[in-house]
Design a protein around this motif. Structure first.
Motif, PDB file in Angstrom:
ATOM      1  N   GLY A 184      -0.548  -2.605   3.116  1.00  0.00           N
ATOM      2  CA  GLY A 184      -2.018  -2.540   2.754  1.00  0.00           C
ATOM      3  C   GLY A 184      -2.083  -3.756   1.406  1.00  0.00           C
ATOM      4  N   ASN A 185      -2.735  -4.517   2.028  1.00  0.00           N
ATOM      5  CA  ASN A 185      -2.845  -6.308   0.835  1.00  0.00           C
ATOM      6  C   ASN A 185      -3.536  -5.485  -0.479  1.00  0.00           C
ATOM      7  OD1 ASN A 185      -1.375  -8.165  -0.044  1.00  0.00           O
ATOM      8  ND2 ASN A 185      -1.418  -9.641   1.475  1.00  0.00           N
ATOM      9  N   ALA A 186      -3.540  -4.724  -1.140  1.00  0.00           N
ATOM     10  CA  ALA A 186      -4.631  -4.751  -1.877  1.00  0.00           C
ATOM     11  C   ALA A 186      -3.522  -5.223  -3.557  1.00  0.00           C
ATOM     12  CB  ALA A 186      -4.943  -2.915  -2.019  1.00  0.00           C
ATOM     13  N   SER A 299       8.416   5.102  23.918  1.00  0.00           N
ATOM     14  CA  SER A 299       6.694   5.832  23.621  1.00  0.00           C
ATOM     15  C   SER A 299       7.284   6.393  21.680  1.00  0.00           C
ATOM     16  CB  SER A 299       6.613   6.767  24.587  1.00  0.00           C
ATOM     17  OG  SER A 299       7.884   7.937  24.896  1.00  0.00           O
ATOM     18  N   ILE A 300       7.498   6.512  20.833  1.00  0.00           N
ATOM     19  CA  ILE A 300       7.439   7.273  19.932  1.00  0.00           C
ATOM     20  C   ILE A 300       7.376   5.826  18.792  1.00  0.00           C
ATOM     21  CG2 ILE A 300       8.341   8.855  17.920  1.00  0.00           C
ATOM     22  CD1 ILE A 300      10.059  10.235  19.755  1.00  0.00           C
ATOM     23  N   PRO A 301       6.360   6.350  18.171  1.00  0.00           N
ATOM     24  CA  PRO A 301       5.982   4.906  17.269  1.00  0.00           C
ATOM     25  C   PRO A 301       6.482   5.407  16.042  1.00  0.00           C
ATOM     26  CG  PRO A 301       3.860   6.599  17.342  1.00  0.00           C
ATOM     27  CD  PRO A 301       5.282   6.933  18.626  1.00  0.00           C
ATOM     28  N   GLN A 302       7.030   4.204  15.233  1.00  0.00           N
ATOM     29  CA  GLN A 302       7.119   3.854  13.554  1.00  0.00           C
ATOM     30  C   GLN A 302       5.911   4.480  12.802  1.00  0.00           C
ATOM     31  OE1 GLN A 302       9.140   0.175  12.969  1.00  0.00           O
ATOM     32  NE2 GLN A 302      10.178  -0.051  14.226  1.00  0.00           N
ATOM     33  N   VAL A 303       5.413   5.101  11.911  1.00  0.00           N
ATOM     34  CA  VAL A 303       4.545   5.453  10.931  1.00  0.00           C
ATOM     35  C   VAL A 303       4.746   4.602   9.834  1.00  0.00           C
ATOM     36  CG1 VAL A 303       2.920   7.477  10.642  1.00  0.00           C
ATOM     37  CG2 VAL A 303       4.322   7.555  12.738  1.00  0.00           C
ATOM     38  N   GLN A 304       4.110   4.384   9.312  1.00  0.00           N
ATOM     39  CA  GLN A 304       3.847   3.219   8.006  1.00  0.00           C
ATOM     40  C   GLN A 304       2.181   3.721   7.897  1.00  0.00           C
ATOM     41  OE1 GLN A 304       5.523   1.196   6.500  1.00  0.00           O
ATOM     42  NE2 GLN A 304       3.714   1.771   4.271  1.00  0.00           N
ATOM     43  N   LEU A 305       2.960   4.789   5.426  1.00  0.00           N
ATOM     44  CA  LEU A 305       1.289   4.817   5.662  1.00  0.00           C
ATOM     45  C   LEU A 305       1.431   4.017   3.964  1.00  0.00           C
ATOM     46  CD1 LEU A 305       1.962   8.687   5.381  1.00  0.00           C
ATOM     47  CD2 LEU A 305       0.263   6.824   7.123  1.00  0.00           C
ATOM     48  N   GLY A 306       0.117   4.232   3.337  1.00  0.00           N
ATOM     49  CA  GLY A 306      -0.423   3.730   2.390  1.00  0.00           C
ATOM     50  C   GLY A 306      -1.131   4.041   1.259  1.00  0.00           C
ATOM     51  N   TYR A 307      -1.482   3.907   0.318  1.00  0.00           N
ATOM     52  CA  TYR A 307      -2.442   4.049  -0.305  1.00  0.00           C
ATOM     53  C   TYR A 307      -3.020   3.272  -1.819  1.00  0.00           C
ATOM     54  CZ  TYR A 307      -5.563   6.637  -3.090  1.00  0.00           C
ATOM     55  OH  TYR A 307      -7.606   7.223  -4.188  1.00  0.00           O
ATOM     56  N   ASP A 308      -3.258   2.720  -2.040  1.00  0.00           N
ATOM     57  CA  ASP A 308      -3.902   2.493  -3.425  1.00  0.00           C
ATOM     58  C   ASP A 308      -4.792   2.549  -4.010  1.00  0.00           C
ATOM     59  OD1 ASP A 308      -1.824  -0.955  -3.687  1.00  0.00           O
ATOM     60  OD2 ASP A 308      -2.544  -0.416  -1.505  1.00  0.00           O
TER      61      ASP A 308
END
Length: 411
Positions: A184-186, A299-308
């Motif tokens: 997240g480019n915040a 089939s199993i995805p990488q997961v990325q979470l972001g919160y600013d």
């Protein structure tokens, strides 16, 4: 000795042999050989000194070129959905003088229209491959980094961004549009190229798969290279202090970062709604990041979470005093075919959630998204069709939709 050096030495050696053959005082063939060998060694040493001063053998060069074909429709009469084709070209030079240090220089050029559809920070269509400048190639990044002991890495440079001066990246998601970079480019990580310096400490572990802590601190000053009235460390400059604490393994990581930006500024380096960047006082931003990737691809995805979340100290009446942003990114490697990959991301660009006094951000409830699939043609060429869009973006709450085909050549 290298072949070309021997080719240079041979004529010199023959030139030395001729007068010695005519020298009657030399009575022994073995003596002649010793003299020749000594003089050839001297010529070799001089040639090696000249070559060493000419160019460093530890410099490597790599690069990439990108062709972008696509369109953007942003719900305005001044912009259309006409298809365009643009390019970006980049060269990376890495030089080492001790084997452990690095002088990095990036040359970059592109012919995207300045503030045009694919380099627009306001509506979510700024591409990771976008670069304006009318095709002029110039130094885009340059810095020097070196270790101090076994655990500390130090950076200093006149053209660098804060996220390069971290123990590790806060995100593993590979974005097509820059709004999804860095988790997240915040306001926490988002920056623009500036003069700066930083350091990162990483905990030593016996097993590389074990969890470890790392702490990074860096400082950049937007006027540190050009503004004679403010300078790099002046209190009135657009300074940016970033601290990141992380814990994780090669498979997962959680991190928290704190950003301090004094004196108010639009800080054009990060990507948010117009109302979400207009403030006149000091801003403090916290960025939370987490990622996980499976042990096997498929089939199993990488997961990325972001919160600013950001707040403005003593916000001026009518200006925002609180702002938020979030994103979720999913990435697949070797999806369907080995070497191919895919990505999907969605979230909300940084928008104002609270004002000092009356006011509201029309983009407070904005949503943005992207999806792509990358075909690996060979080790150096990939083709990526992608679509992206958003609703209620920027201050006027408009909708944006676009599609591109990105062709990249890496060498």
């Amino acid at each position: 000795m290298k072949l070309f050096q021997r080719l240079l030495v041979a004529p010199a050696a023959l030139g030395l042999m001729a007068p010695m053959a005519a020298n009657a005082d030399i009575t022994s063939v073995s003596n002649e050989s010793e003299v020749i060998e000594a003089r050839v060694d001297g010529v070799e040493a001089q040639l090696e000194e000249i070559q060493a001063g000419a160019f460093s053998s530890t410099t490597t060069l790599s690069g990439k070129a990108a062709f972008v074909t696509g369109y953007v429709d942003d719900d305005t009469e001044t912009d259309s959905d006409k298809v365009t084709m643009n390019y970006m070209y980049q060269l990376n030079m890495n030089s080492s003088f001790t084997g452990d240090d690095l002088l990095y220089t990036r040359l970059k050029a592109g012919n995207f229209t300045k503030n045009g559809r694919f380099v627009d920070k306001g509506n979510g269509s700024f591409l990771s491959a976008g670069k304006d400048g009318g095709g002029e190639i110039k130094v885009d990044k340059i810095w020097y980094q070196f270790p101090v002991g076994d655990n500390l890495q130090v950076w200093i440079g006149p053209a660098i961004e804060n996220y390069y001066m971290l123990a590790s990246a806060p995100s593993i998601y590979k974005p097509v549009t820059k709004q999804f970079a860095l988790g997240g480019n915040a306001s926490t990580y988002g920056s623009s190229t500036s003069a700066g310096l930083g350091a990162a400490w990483t905990q030593s572990v016996d097993d590389p798969s074990d969890g470890r802590f790392a702490v990074s601190v860096n400082y950049t000053g937007k006027e540190g290279d050009t503004d004679a009235t403010k300078g790099l460390f002046d209190g009135d400059s657009k300074s940016f202090l970033l601290t990141k604490i992380e814990y994780g393994t090669p498979q997962w990581q959680v991190s928290a970062a704190l950003a301090n930006k004094p004196n108010g500024s639009t800080y054009d380096g990060y990507y948010h709604t117009s109302a979400g960047k207009t403030y006149s006082k000091d801003l403090t931003s916290i960025g939370l990041r987490a990622y996980w990737k499976p042990e096997t691809s498929g089939s199993i995805p990488q997961v990325q979470l972001g919160y600013d979340m950001a707040s403005v100290d003593d916000a001026v009446a009518g200006e925002p005093d609180e702002m938020t942003a979030w994103m979720v990114g999913l990435g697949w490697t070797d999806l369907f075919v080995d070497g191919n990959r895919a990505g999907v991301a969605f979230g909300s660009r940084q928008a104002a959630t609270s004002y000092n006094g009356a006011g509201s951000d029309p983009a407070e409830d904005n949503t943005v998204w992207e999806a792509y699939y990358t075909f690996k043609v060979n080790d150096g060429v990939t083709i990526t069709p992608a679509v992206f869009g958003g609703s209620d973006v920027e201050a006027d709450g408009k909708d944006v939709n676009g599609a591109v085909v990105l062709t990249e050549f890496k060498f």
